[in-house]
Enzyme design. Structure first.
Site, PDB file in Angstrom:
ATOM      1  N   LYS A  54       1.051   4.160  -2.867  1.00  0.00           N
ATOM      2  CA  LYS A  54       0.686   5.536  -2.545  1.00  0.00           C
ATOM      3  C   LYS A  54       1.831   6.511  -2.804  1.00  0.00           C
ATOM      4  CE  LYS A  54      -3.597   5.017  -1.337  1.00  0.00           C
ATOM      5  NZ  LYS A  54      -4.652   5.549  -2.229  1.00  0.00           N
TER       6      LYS A  54
ATOM      7  N   TYR B 146       0.829  -1.210   0.000  1.00  0.00           N
ATOM      8  CA  TYR B 146       0.000   0.000   0.000  1.00  0.00           C
ATOM      9  C   TYR B 146       0.863   1.259   0.000  1.00  0.00           C
ATOM     10  CZ  TYR B 146      -3.704   3.147   1.762  1.00  0.00           C
ATOM     11  OH  TYR B 146      -4.598   4.166   1.939  1.00  0.00           O
TER      12      TYR B 146
END
Length: 308
Positions: free
Chosen positions: A171, A167
């Protein structure tokens, strides 16, 4: 005479808009006059199909309030699907003015247990998804001489967290993507910005690490102080003409706070006329810079005050 709304005449795609932050943005964009394509795959965070269509529910809420919206169930992770999403917006409403990339999934795991499939799936939804939808809209933006992109990044990447290497990587990739788009597309009047949101949502709720009792107390507090509705005004502003001179930035929203992130720049330099060796670097660079190294902090260490 009533005041013109921020998004009157605009057409906006909001991905992952069946719930959480995406839903709040879609609802506010519609309330501010936008025609909204409500995109949601209709799946849980682990990718399982749900019986009901969250996107249709959001569309109904917008229409009940007097707004205009259509549902879209295409996957942002697929190039052809992203093209269809933008085509649907243009075919239905005649144009496309903004895309908010809010769709996401989580596949959390401590790094030495992170499986390739879980790494790739998160990268594909977040990073490939932001690319696919933005690229699909880019040709329309160029032709009409303007457009806005808003991407959701995360403090998991900007600052750090545990068990979210996939993640965080996605990002931080989105930050670089947005910055590059803002430069490449500036000549066509296209803007691209990021928001790192703090809001209670399905994603926040799924993050492990506390006992059931501790987690419920924590989540109840987050429900009250960091709501998706508090993220939406910033996202809608960045889609509007009122932010026509703002691009390439990273914003944050947490409770009733908004803030601006710095971006990586050199902070210390050392020069040695005869060049460096590993030993001289160890002797001079590390001691000189040690106090300037970024500590291994997590989001909760950096945001030490309560959201209000």
């Amino acid at each position: 005479m009533s005041q013109a709304r921020t998004m009157d005449g605009k057409v906006v795609i909001v991905t992952g808009a069946g719930g959480g932050v995406g839903k709040a943005i879609a609802l506010l964009a519609a309330a501010e006059g936008a025609k909204v394509v409500v995109n949601d795959l209709g799946v849980s965070l682990n990718g399982e199909k749900q019986a009901l269509s969250p996107a249709e529910q959001v569309v109904q809420a917008i229409q009940t309030a007097g707004g205009q919206a259509i549902a879209n169930a295409d996957s942002v992770a697929d190039w052809d699907s992203a093209q269809r999403m933008v085509e649907q917006a243009v075919d239905t409403f005649g144009r496309i003015d903004a895309v908010v990339n809010s769709a996401g999934i989580l596949r959390d795991a401590i790094f030495h247990k992170l499986e390739p499939a879980d790494f790739e799936s998160v990268i594909r939804v977040h990073l490939f998804g932001a690319y696919n939808t933005s690229r699909a809209a880019a040709s329309h933006f160029r032709a009409q001489g303007g457009g806005a992109l808003v991407h959701m990044t995360s403090t998991s990447g900007l600052i750090g967290g545990l068990g979210q290497a996939n993640y965080a990587a996605a990002k931080m990739g989105i930050v670089g993507l947005s910055r590059s788009i803002s430069m490449d597309m500036a000549r066509f009047g296209v803007r691209s910005n990021c928001i790192a949101p703090h809001a209670f949502s399905r994603m926040i709720e799924s993050v492990p690490g506390l006992s059931p009792e501790e987690q419920e107390r924590y989540l109840e507090k987050r429900r009250q102080t960091t709501r998706p509705e508090q993220i939406a005004p910033l996202a809608v502003l960045l889609c509007s003409d009122q932010a026509k001179d703002v691009s390439g930035q990273i914003f944050g929203a947490r409770g009733n706070e908004v803030y601006l992130y710095n971006q990586p720049r050199p902070i210390r330099t050392l020069q040695r006329g005869e060049g460096w060796t590993p030993s001289t670097l160890a002797e001079q660079m590390i001691p000189a810079w040690r106090t300037s190294f970024t500590p291994a902090e997590r989001t909760k260490d950096v945001f030490g005050w309560e959201a209000i």
